[in-house]
Design a protein around this motif. Sequence first.
Motif, short mmCIF file in Angstrom:
data_model
loop_
_atom_site.label_atom_id
_atom_site.label_comp_id
_atom_site.label_asym_id
_atom_site.label_seq_id
_atom_site.Cartn_x
_atom_site.Cartn_y
_atom_site.Cartn_z
N GLU A 13 60.99 33.03 17.16
CA GLU A 13 60.50 33.90 16.09
C GLU A 13 59.89 33.10 14.94
O GLU A 13 58.94 33.54 14.33
CB GLU A 13 61.63 34.80 15.60
N SER A 14 60.45 31.94 14.64
CA SER A 14 59.89 31.13 13.57
C SER A 14 58.76 30.24 14.06
O SER A 14 58.16 29.50 13.28
CB SER A 14 60.99 30.28 12.93
N GLY A 15 58.46 30.30 15.35
CA GLY A 15 57.36 29.52 15.93
C GLY A 15 57.85 28.21 16.52
O GLY A 15 58.61 27.49 15.88
N ARG A 16 57.42 27.94 17.73
CA ARG A 16 57.76 26.67 18.40
C ARG A 16 56.58 26.22 19.24
O ARG A 16 55.94 27.01 19.89
CB ARG A 16 58.96 26.86 19.32
N ARG A 17 56.35 24.93 19.25
CA ARG A 17 55.30 24.37 20.09
C ARG A 17 55.78 24.15 21.52
O ARG A 17 55.00 24.23 22.45
CB ARG A 17 54.81 23.04 19.53
N ILE A 18 57.07 23.86 21.65
CA ILE A 18 57.65 23.56 22.97
C ILE A 18 58.89 24.42 23.17
O ILE A 18 59.72 24.53 22.28
CB ILE A 18 58.05 22.07 23.07
N LEU A 19 59.02 24.99 24.36
CA LEU A 19 60.26 25.66 24.77
C LEU A 19 60.90 24.76 25.81
O LEU A 19 60.23 24.27 26.72
CB LEU A 19 59.98 27.03 25.36
N VAL A 20 62.20 24.53 25.69
CA VAL A 20 62.90 23.66 26.63
C VAL A 20 63.89 24.51 27.43
O VAL A 20 64.80 25.11 26.86
CB VAL A 20 63.64 22.52 25.92
N VAL A 40 53.94 38.81 21.67
CA VAL A 40 52.88 38.41 22.58
C VAL A 40 53.45 37.98 23.93
O VAL A 40 54.46 37.29 23.98
CB VAL A 40 52.08 37.23 21.96
N ALA A 41 52.78 38.37 25.01
CA ALA A 41 53.10 37.86 26.34
C ALA A 41 52.22 36.64 26.59
O ALA A 41 51.07 36.58 26.14
CB ALA A 41 52.83 38.92 27.40
N TYR A 42 52.75 35.66 27.29
CA TYR A 42 52.01 34.44 27.57
C TYR A 42 51.78 34.32 29.07
O TYR A 42 52.74 34.17 29.84
CB TYR A 42 52.79 33.22 27.06
N PRO A 43 50.52 34.37 29.52
CA PRO A 43 50.26 34.21 30.96
C PRO A 43 50.61 32.79 31.41
O PRO A 43 50.31 31.82 30.70
CB PRO A 43 48.77 34.49 31.09
N VAL A 44 51.22 32.68 32.58
CA VAL A 44 51.69 31.36 33.04
C VAL A 44 50.55 30.39 33.34
O VAL A 44 50.75 29.18 33.27
CB VAL A 44 52.63 31.48 34.27
N ASP A 45 49.36 30.90 33.64
CA ASP A 45 48.25 29.97 33.88
C ASP A 45 47.76 29.31 32.60
O ASP A 45 47.03 28.33 32.65
CB ASP A 45 47.10 30.66 34.61
N GLY A 46 48.21 29.78 31.45
CA GLY A 46 47.88 29.15 30.18
C GLY A 46 48.99 28.25 29.66
O GLY A 46 48.96 27.80 28.52
N LEU A 47 49.98 27.95 30.53
CA LEU A 47 51.13 27.13 30.13
C LEU A 47 51.24 25.91 31.01
O LEU A 47 50.78 25.89 32.15
CB LEU A 47 52.41 27.95 30.24
N VAL A 48 51.86 24.87 30.47
CA VAL A 48 52.11 23.63 31.21
C VAL A 48 53.61 23.44 31.28
O VAL A 48 54.31 23.51 30.27
CB VAL A 48 51.46 22.42 30.50
N TRP A 63 51.27 27.80 19.29
CA TRP A 63 52.69 28.01 19.06
C TRP A 63 53.18 29.22 19.86
O TRP A 63 52.45 30.20 20.04
CB TRP A 63 52.94 28.27 17.58
N PHE A 64 54.43 29.15 20.31
CA PHE A 64 55.11 30.32 20.87
C PHE A 64 55.72 31.08 19.70
O PHE A 64 56.23 30.48 18.76
CB PHE A 64 56.24 29.90 21.82
N ARG A 65 55.67 32.41 19.77
CA ARG A 65 56.28 33.22 18.73
C ARG A 65 56.98 34.42 19.35
O ARG A 65 56.50 35.00 20.31
CB ARG A 65 55.23 33.71 17.74
N GLY A 66 58.14 34.79 18.78
CA GLY A 66 58.88 35.97 19.22
C GLY A 66 60.08 35.64 20.08
O GLY A 66 60.38 34.48 20.37
N LEU A 67 60.80 36.69 20.46
CA LEU A 67 61.90 36.56 21.41
C LEU A 67 61.31 36.67 22.80
O LEU A 67 60.65 37.66 23.13
CB LEU A 67 62.94 37.66 21.19
#
Length: 125
Positions: A13-20, A40-48, A63-67
């Motif tokens: 929610e506060s924003g993250r560049r990396i999810l572990v 926001v939903a994030y398509p997997v083809d736009g992720l590494v 940045w990733f945002r949200g739950l």
Amino acid sequence: MEPREVAERHDAESGRRILVLRTTPVLSLTSVEPLLDGDVAYPVDGLVLDPDTGEVRRRDRGWFRGLLLLTVQAGRAQTPTTVNLAARMLVQHLWRTQRPPRSGGLAGGGEDYSVGQPLCTLRIL
């Protein structure tokens, strides 16, 4: 470790560049879905995905945002030969040390290392 589907909740929610991811190793990232309306939903083809560390980044370096609910296929495609051999050696040792000796003593009876055959006779399947 057999491949299995795992779902993890991540708070960005506060924003993250990396999810572990808490579960590793990972074979593939299946989906990243918002848990709250309006996120926001994030398509997997736009992720590494780094399969060994479980780090997930956006390709556009945003940045990733949200739950978020991340669904992955966790595990290994194939068990490494060294792990397979180590497990077989351990099972063989436990089998031999928990059987009573031929002299009729107690199981284990202090003969833990006096096995009749070398451990290297195991076959890898």
